[in-house]
Motif scaffolding. Structure first.
Motif, PDB file in Angstrom:
ATOM      1  N   SER A  38       0.848  -1.184   0.000  1.00  0.00           N
ATOM      2  CA  SER A  38       0.000   0.000   0.000  1.00  0.00           C
ATOM      3  C   SER A  38       0.892   1.246   0.000  1.00  0.00           C
ATOM      4  CB  SER A  38      -0.891   0.020   1.245  1.00  0.00           C
ATOM      5  OG  SER A  38      -1.777  -1.075   1.220  1.00  0.00           O
ATOM      6  N   HIS A  39       0.387   2.321  -0.622  1.00  0.00           N
ATOM      7  CA  HIS A  39       1.181   3.542  -0.733  1.00  0.00           C
ATOM      8  C   HIS A  39       0.431   4.735  -0.159  1.00  0.00           C
ATOM      9  CE1 HIS A  39      -1.368   4.499  -4.174  1.00  0.00           C
ATOM     10  NE2 HIS A  39      -1.013   3.361  -4.761  1.00  0.00           N
ATOM     11  N   LEU A  40       1.039   5.903  -0.293  1.00  0.00           N
ATOM     12  CA  LEU A  40       0.470   7.123   0.276  1.00  0.00           C
ATOM     13  C   LEU A  40      -0.948   7.374  -0.214  1.00  0.00           C
ATOM     14  CD1 LEU A  40       0.785   9.803   1.850  1.00  0.00           C
ATOM     15  CD2 LEU A  40       1.904  10.757  -0.171  1.00  0.00           C
ATOM     16  N   GLY A  41      -1.206   7.096  -1.493  1.00  0.00           N
ATOM     17  CA  GLY A  41      -2.546   7.289  -2.037  1.00  0.00           C
ATOM     18  C   GLY A  41      -3.586   6.418  -1.371  1.00  0.00           C
ATOM     19  N   HIS A  42      -3.168   5.218  -0.901  1.00  0.00           N
ATOM     20  CA  HIS A  42      -4.096   4.333  -0.202  1.00  0.00           C
ATOM     21  C   HIS A  42      -4.396   4.828   1.209  1.00  0.00           C
ATOM     22  CE1 HIS A  42      -2.387   1.028  -2.983  1.00  0.00           C
ATOM     23  NE2 HIS A  42      -3.551   1.411  -3.447  1.00  0.00           N
ATOM     24  N   ALA A  43      -3.449   5.571   1.791  1.00  0.00           N
ATOM     25  CA  ALA A  43      -3.645   6.033   3.168  1.00  0.00           C
ATOM     26  C   ALA A  43      -4.849   6.962   3.271  1.00  0.00           C
ATOM     27  CB  ALA A  43      -2.386   6.743   3.665  1.00  0.00           C
ATOM     28  N   ARG A  44      -5.077   7.778   2.238  1.00  0.00           N
ATOM     29  CA  ARG A  44      -6.117   8.792   2.351  1.00  0.00           C
ATOM     30  C   ARG A  44      -7.528   8.208   2.501  1.00  0.00           C
ATOM     31  NH1 ARG A  44      -7.393  14.442  -0.951  1.00  0.00           N
ATOM     32  NH2 ARG A  44      -8.324  15.405   0.891  1.00  0.00           N
ATOM     33  N   PRO A  45      -7.977   7.287   1.630  1.00  0.00           N
ATOM     34  CA  PRO A  45      -9.334   6.773   1.823  1.00  0.00           C
ATOM     35  C   PRO A  45      -9.524   6.049   3.144  1.00  0.00           C
ATOM     36  CG  PRO A  45      -8.188   5.526   0.123  1.00  0.00           C
ATOM     37  CD  PRO A  45      -7.358   6.729   0.417  1.00  0.00           C
ATOM     38  N   TYR A  46      -8.511   5.302   3.578  1.00  0.00           N
ATOM     39  CA  TYR A  46      -8.700   4.517   4.798  1.00  0.00           C
ATOM     40  C   TYR A  46      -8.680   5.389   6.045  1.00  0.00           C
ATOM     41  CZ  TYR A  46      -8.017   1.013   1.270  1.00  0.00           C
ATOM     42  OH  TYR A  46      -8.134   0.278   0.111  1.00  0.00           O
ATOM     43  N   VAL A  47      -7.900   6.467   6.049  1.00  0.00           N
ATOM     44  CA  VAL A  47      -7.977   7.429   7.151  1.00  0.00           C
ATOM     45  C   VAL A  47      -9.315   8.174   7.089  1.00  0.00           C
ATOM     46  CG1 VAL A  47      -7.018   9.599   8.058  1.00  0.00           C
ATOM     47  CG2 VAL A  47      -5.482   7.716   7.447  1.00  0.00           C
ATOM     48  N   THR A  48      -9.704   8.599   5.895  1.00  0.00           N
ATOM     49  CA  THR A  48     -10.972   9.327   5.720  1.00  0.00           C
ATOM     50  C   THR A  48     -12.148   8.532   6.244  1.00  0.00           C
ATOM     51  OG1 THR A  48     -10.194  10.576   3.790  1.00  0.00           O
ATOM     52  CG2 THR A  48     -12.571  10.251   3.997  1.00  0.00           C
ATOM     53  N   PHE A  49     -12.258   7.282   5.803  1.00  0.00           N
ATOM     54  CA  PHE A  49     -13.432   6.497   6.198  1.00  0.00           C
ATOM     55  C   PHE A  49     -13.310   5.939   7.609  1.00  0.00           C
ATOM     56  CE2 PHE A  49     -13.927   6.876   1.642  1.00  0.00           C
ATOM     57  CZ  PHE A  49     -15.258   7.277   1.588  1.00  0.00           C
ATOM     58  N   ASP A  50     -12.099   5.898   8.144  1.00  0.00           N
ATOM     59  CA  ASP A  50     -11.947   5.578   9.562  1.00  0.00           C
ATOM     60  C   ASP A  50     -12.557   6.681  10.410  1.00  0.00           C
ATOM     61  OD1 ASP A  50     -10.652   3.998  11.818  1.00  0.00           O
ATOM     62  OD2 ASP A  50      -9.706   5.957  12.097  1.00  0.00           O
ATOM     63  N   VAL A  51     -12.316   7.950  10.044  1.00  0.00           N
ATOM     64  CA  VAL A  51     -12.891   9.082  10.784  1.00  0.00           C
ATOM     65  C   VAL A  51     -14.407   9.108  10.617  1.00  0.00           C
ATOM     66  CG1 VAL A  51     -12.998  11.612  10.906  1.00  0.00           C
ATOM     67  CG2 VAL A  51     -10.784  10.464  10.730  1.00  0.00           C
ATOM     68  N   ILE A  52     -14.892   8.828   9.419  1.00  0.00           N
ATOM     69  CA  ILE A  52     -16.343   8.760   9.196  1.00  0.00           C
ATOM     70  C   ILE A  52     -16.956   7.658  10.053  1.00  0.00           C
ATOM     71  CG2 ILE A  52     -18.094   8.144   7.466  1.00  0.00           C
ATOM     72  CD1 ILE A  52     -16.376   9.717   5.420  1.00  0.00           C
ATOM     73  N   TYR A  53     -16.306   6.506  10.097  1.00  0.00           N
ATOM     74  CA  TYR A  53     -16.739   5.381  10.939  1.00  0.00           C
ATOM     75  C   TYR A  53     -16.782   5.801  12.407  1.00  0.00           C
ATOM     76  CZ  TYR A  53     -16.245   0.573  12.913  1.00  0.00           C
ATOM     77  OH  TYR A  53     -16.381  -0.604  13.606  1.00  0.00           O
ATOM     78  N   ARG A  54     -15.725   6.450  12.874  1.00  0.00           N
ATOM     79  CA  ARG A  54     -15.659   6.899  14.267  1.00  0.00           C
ATOM     80  C   ARG A  54     -16.778   7.910  14.576  1.00  0.00           C
ATOM     81  NH1 ARG A  54     -10.457   6.512  16.934  1.00  0.00           N
ATOM     82  NH2 ARG A  54      -8.932   5.347  15.706  1.00  0.00           N
ATOM     83  N   TYR A  55     -16.999   8.845  13.639  1.00  0.00           N
ATOM     84  CA  TYR A  55     -17.994   9.884  13.914  1.00  0.00           C
ATOM     85  C   TYR A  55     -19.412   9.315  13.923  1.00  0.00           C
ATOM     86  CZ  TYR A  55     -20.205  14.460  14.065  1.00  0.00           C
ATOM     87  OH  TYR A  55     -20.949  15.556  14.458  1.00  0.00           O
ATOM     88  N   LEU A  56     -19.680   8.395  13.030  1.00  0.00           N
ATOM     89  CA  LEU A  56     -20.998   7.754  13.027  1.00  0.00           C
ATOM     90  C   LEU A  56     -21.249   7.027  14.349  1.00  0.00           C
ATOM     91  CD1 LEU A  56     -21.026   6.347   9.375  1.00  0.00           C
ATOM     92  CD2 LEU A  56     -22.534   8.143  10.268  1.00  0.00           C
ATOM     93  N   MET A  57     -20.225   6.353  14.860  1.00  0.00           N
ATOM     94  CA  MET A  57     -20.380   5.675  16.156  1.00  0.00           C
ATOM     95  C   MET A  57     -20.558   6.696  17.275  1.00  0.00           C
ATOM     96  SD  MET A  57     -17.949   2.286  16.061  1.00  0.00           S
ATOM     97  CE  MET A  57     -16.405   3.149  15.758  1.00  0.00           C
ATOM     98  N   HIS A  58     -19.836   7.821  17.181  1.00  0.00           N
ATOM     99  CA  HIS A  58     -20.001   8.892  18.172  1.00  0.00           C
ATOM    100  C   HIS A  58     -21.437   9.413  18.181  1.00  0.00           C
ATOM    101  CE1 HIS A  58     -19.721  12.719  20.235  1.00  0.00           C
ATOM    102  NE2 HIS A  58     -20.051  13.354  19.119  1.00  0.00           N
TER     103      HIS A  58
END
Length: 498
Positions: A38-58
């Motif tokens: 995985s490279h830098l370009g892959h980091a962005r979607p997974y960080v993005t949707f990790d935060v979305i996942y966290r906020y939805l649970m919040h």
């Protein structure tokens, strides 16, 4: 709290988020193809949707987060004929295909941990769902929207477009697709150039192959996500996410397949993060500017001046709204590193500030009101299409207030007891729980931290007590992560990536 609004790529409108089942959210995000790192370009979607996942649970939702692993390596991309990337790379590395898959899946998981991403609820693999993919293809054929030619099965895009809005997600027009689709080897058997493969007949040299009603072959790229999202989230679910580069042909094809098979556009809301560019140029192999995560964390790349930790990368990504282009440079990452350090130091100061004895009434009413406004806006910004950039801007405005209280430039009782409590509460909530940040300590000599450092230390201890079985087992684990160890005479250990 403000209503959650999201920018729906499918309608191009900002819409109030209303889940299909009250209190529950189904979230599907396209995962990695594990034929390489995985490279830098892959980091962005997974960080993005990790935060979305966290906020939805919040927000109180029970979230089922499904992120797949593409371990078959078989797909047909726009402008390219189908190829088996897994088998091709396995041959180069002299590994069995699934041995290669295990190596890069482990390395992907390790990278996600460095970025402090939560695990998804379910992580299905393409090879684990061949039966479901075959059954979906059979159903699409029964509906008359797919046809078999020489052991391969193709989706009839032209017929679909006569009844459904093909191209709605990506904004592509059917006539343009007809003009721009390239002539590729093996396309003569298609009825139309823009048709895509649901199943491909396997030539004799093809390693990974499965038995199907059409002969031995392998699934196309797009069908796996339709099959797995249907199985785990149903015919219609709430959110489908991924990078903008997946809108066409991948997500457009998913919509077509699922619409015919399940009588539904699969997701109610489609969310797409924008690209990362490097010094203003799109990241790509042809530009020789692809930076792997292991290279980012070790500093071992010509474009890097130093190593950067996972937290620096995460913070760098969150400083820009997920739908905006994010330009990478050493200067930007070093600024992010300094910014995160300053922010975290203020957070640690805030945690230690004495709050007992504070009065119900603020000593500085104007400052008290400003702090409250900055804090309460955090919910407003996050509920406005997950605007982490505005959230961090507000948090940074609060840093000088915290430092001034510490340095006694602002009286300790300038803020009311309620406001101070709110300040401490919101910093912890947003920095740790929603944004998923942690304190970021500089790694000396550019060495990686986390799992690798821990395993190396355990191995050193095992060797010291002459427990060679444990030592060899850990070396094997590191090899699975692509880590090559080189023991040095002074007891230190260096390593590189295979």
């Amino acid at each position: 709290m403000s209503e959650l609004k999201v920018l729906n790529s499918y309608t191009r409108q900002k819409e109030v988020f209303t889940p299909i089942t009250p209190g529950h959210v189904g979230l599907y995000v396209c995962g990695p193809t594990v034929s390489g790192e995985s490279h830098l370009g892959h980091a962005r979607p997974y960080v993005t949707f990790d935060v979305i996942y966290r906020y939805l649970m919040h927000l109180g939702y029970k979230v089922r987060y499904v992120r797949n692993i593409t371990d078959a390596g078989h797909f047909e991309e726009e402008g390219r004929e189908a190829e088996d990337k897994i088998a091709k790379k396995a041959t180069l590395e002299k590994l069995e295909p699934m041995e290669l898959v295990t190596k890069y899946t482990n390395l992907f998981h390790w990278g996600m941990k460095q970025l402090n991403n939560l695990d998804p609820s379910i992580e299905p693999t393409a090879t684990g769902h061949i039966v479901e993919q075959i059954e979906m293809i059979k159903k699409i054929m029964e509906e008359g929207y797919a046809y078999e030619m020489n052991g391969s099965v193709y989706f009839d895009v032209k017929k679909y477009a006569e009844h459904y809005p093909y191209g709605k997600l990506s904004g592509r027009v059917m006539e343009d697709l007809l003009e721009t689709t390239r002539d590729l080897e093996g396309q003569d058997e298609k009825r139309n150039k823009q048709d895509f493969a649901l199943w491909k007949a396997a030539p004799p040299e093809h390693i990974m192959r499965w038995v199907s009603p059409w002969g031995e072959g392998f699934p196309g790229w797009h069908i796996e996500c339709s099959a797995m999202s249907t199985k785990y989230l149903g015919a219609e679910f709430d959110i489908h996410g991924g990078g903008m580069d997946l809108q066409f042909p991948h997500h457009e094809s998913e919509i077509a397949q699922s619409t015919i098979c399940n009588k539904h556009v699969p997701a109610r809301y489609w969310l797409h993060n924008n690209m990362i560019t490097i010094n203003g140029r799109k990241m790509g192999k042809s530009y020789n500017n692809v930076i792997k995560l292991t290279e980012l964390f070790s500093g071992n790349h010509p474009l890097l001046e130093k190593a950067y930790t996972g937290q620096t990368i995460r913070f760098f990504i969150l400083q820009t709204h997920y739908r905006s282009t994010l330009d990478f440079s050493n200067e930007a990452l070093q600024a992010a590193e300094k910014g995160l350090k300053r922010l975290w130091e203020a957070y640690e100061v805030l945690q230690k500030l004495e709050t007992t004895g504070l009065k119900p009434t603020a000593g500085d009413a104007e400052l008290d009101a400003k702090v409250k406004t900055l804090l309460l806006e955090l919910d407003e910004f996050m509920s406005d299409d997950f605007n982490t950039a505005k959230v961090l801007a507000n948090i940074f405005e609060l840093v000088p207030v915290i430092n001034s209280i510490k340095d006694k430039h602002i009286a300790p009782d300038a803020l009311s007891a309620d406001t101070m409590q709110l300040l401490q509460q919101y910093f912890k909530l947003y920095l740790e729980e929603i944004l998923g940040l942690k304190g970021d300590e500089e790694n000396e000599d550019g060495k990686l931290d986390g799992v690798i450092g821990l395993l190396i230390e355990i191995r050193k201890e095992a060797k010291a007590r002459k427990d060679y079985a444990t030592s060899d087992k850990i070396r094997q684990q590191l090899t699975q992560l692509g880590i090559l160890l080189k023991d040095e005479k002074d007891g230190g250990v260096s390593y590189s990536f295979a």
